[in-house]
Design a protein around this motif. Sequence first.
Motif, short mmCIF file in Angstrom:
data_model
loop_
_atom_site.label_atom_id
_atom_site.label_comp_id
_atom_site.label_asym_id
_atom_site.label_seq_id
_atom_site.Cartn_x
_atom_site.Cartn_y
_atom_site.Cartn_z
N LEU A 81 0.89 -1.23 0.08
CA LEU A 81 0.14 0.09 -0.25
C LEU A 81 0.82 1.24 0.04
O LEU A 81 0.51 2.23 -0.71
N ALA A 82 1.92 1.11 0.73
CA ALA A 82 2.71 2.19 0.88
C ALA A 82 3.57 2.93 -0.37
O ALA A 82 3.42 4.01 -1.03
N SER A 83 3.78 1.70 -1.19
CA SER A 83 4.46 1.78 -2.46
C SER A 83 3.55 2.36 -3.64
O SER A 83 3.69 3.19 -4.20
N GLU A 84 2.20 1.90 -3.54
CA GLU A 84 1.05 2.15 -4.34
C GLU A 84 0.64 3.62 -4.08
O GLU A 84 0.56 4.49 -4.97
N GLY A 85 0.60 3.84 -2.95
CA GLY A 85 0.30 5.38 -2.49
C GLY A 85 1.39 6.34 -2.25
O GLY A 85 0.99 7.46 -1.78
N ARG A 86 2.66 5.71 -2.78
CA ARG A 86 3.81 6.68 -2.64
C ARG A 86 4.02 7.20 -1.23
O ARG A 86 4.24 8.44 -1.04
N CYS A 87 3.94 6.25 -0.21
CA CYS A 87 4.18 6.71 1.18
C CYS A 87 5.38 6.20 1.56
O CYS A 87 5.81 5.10 1.03
N GLN A 88 5.85 6.78 2.68
CA GLN A 88 6.92 5.99 3.46
C GLN A 88 6.28 4.96 4.33
O GLN A 88 5.35 5.47 5.04
N PHE A 89 6.86 4.02 4.77
CA PHE A 89 6.24 2.87 5.61
C PHE A 89 7.15 2.72 6.97
O PHE A 89 8.23 2.39 7.13
N TYR A 90 6.10 2.49 7.92
CA TYR A 90 6.66 2.06 9.30
C TYR A 90 5.70 0.99 9.87
O TYR A 90 4.37 1.39 9.81
N GLU A 91 6.32 0.03 10.46
CA GLU A 91 5.59 -0.90 11.26
C GLU A 91 6.12 -0.63 12.69
O GLU A 91 7.37 -0.68 12.81
N LEU A 92 5.44 -0.19 13.76
CA LEU A 92 6.08 0.13 15.13
C LEU A 92 5.02 -0.25 16.07
O LEU A 92 3.82 -0.51 15.90
N SER A 93 5.25 -0.06 17.29
CA SER A 93 4.59 0.01 18.34
C SER A 93 4.39 1.19 19.34
O SER A 93 5.77 1.54 19.92
N ALA A 94 3.45 1.96 19.43
CA ALA A 94 3.37 3.29 20.53
C ALA A 94 3.97 2.53 21.94
O ALA A 94 4.38 3.14 22.33
N ALA A 95 3.45 1.32 22.23
CA ALA A 95 3.68 0.80 23.48
C ALA A 95 5.08 0.46 23.80
O ALA A 95 5.54 0.70 24.88
N GLU A 96 5.72 0.12 22.83
CA GLU A 96 7.08 -0.49 22.94
C GLU A 96 8.24 0.22 22.56
O GLU A 96 9.44 -0.15 22.78
N HIS A 97 8.08 1.06 21.27
CA HIS A 97 9.13 1.49 20.52
C HIS A 97 9.28 3.16 20.64
O HIS A 97 8.74 3.69 19.70
N TYR A 98 9.78 3.65 21.68
CA TYR A 98 9.82 5.05 22.01
C TYR A 98 10.71 5.56 20.78
O TYR A 98 10.28 6.63 20.16
N GLN A 99 11.84 5.23 20.74
CA GLN A 99 12.65 5.51 19.69
C GLN A 99 12.18 5.81 18.19
O GLN A 99 12.57 6.78 17.75
N GLU A 100 11.51 4.66 17.80
CA GLU A 100 10.96 4.63 16.47
C GLU A 100 9.74 5.74 16.17
O GLU A 100 10.04 6.25 15.28
N VAL A 101 9.37 5.79 17.21
CA VAL A 101 8.25 6.86 17.35
C VAL A 101 8.39 8.06 16.90
O VAL A 101 8.27 9.04 16.19
#
Length: 205
Positions: free
Chosen positions: A140-160
């Motif tokens: 979907l990200a590549s179709e919509g020309r978006c950047q893609f992230y999979e993460l967890s607000a609960a566990e991934h502070y740095q990524e957020v």
Amino acid sequence: MNDIKVAVLGSEGVGKSALIVRFLTRRFIGEYASSSECIYRKRMSIDGRQLNLELYDPCSQPCEGKSTLNEQIHWADGFVVVYDISDRSSFLTAKAIVHLIRELHLGGSKRDADSVIFLVGNKQDLCHMREVDREEGQKLASEGRCQFYELSAAEHYQEVVLMFSKIVRNASLGGKAKERRRRPSGSKSMAKLINNVFGKRRKSV
Ligand SMILES: Nc1nc2c(ncn2[C@@H]2O[C@H](COP(=O)(O)OP(=O)(O)OP(=O)(O)O)[C@@H](O)[C@H]2O)c(=O)[nH]1
């Protein structure tokens, strides 16, 4: 000073407020207010430049003066479109939102538009309940020309933090220093944000 406006969009309960609160306060609290839409403000320094960030958190419930998705899209310089990897219907909503943004967000060059829509699959910590494959998100990200992230607000502070910092940087570089548009709705201070976190309707995780 540059004003950067980022809208965090997605269906009910995907973790929009959790992501924003995590970014702004470092904390993951678990229950968040949903009764009003609001804008949170943060002063940031990106690459030595001072920016005023406005983060828009919509209200999923019907509420007074609620702005439309079209208004939210026209208002923003950047978009974080969130779905819950354990909820397929939220992914379908995210897909529709990405397509609508592409349709409506006509200002700026193609390159600008490509770098200011981020698709985020949240709740990665619930991967044992996964209903949306990572590959589907990437597609979907590549179709919509978006950047893609999979993460967890609960566990991934740095990524957020990294994700929000990147979209703010991209939006500020986009050359889309737009004429200021109408705000979707009211604004909120940090104190109000903290107050909002407690005593909410409960949502299951
Ligand atoms: N396990 C897990 N739960 C999460 C995560 N992020 C949010 N949640 C939970 O999901 C529920 C919904 O989170 P919210 O942040 O209120 O979601 P929202 O998208 O703002 O919801 P609305 O305001 O109703 O639109 C809450 O119970 C959160 O604690 C996450 O990364 N992992």
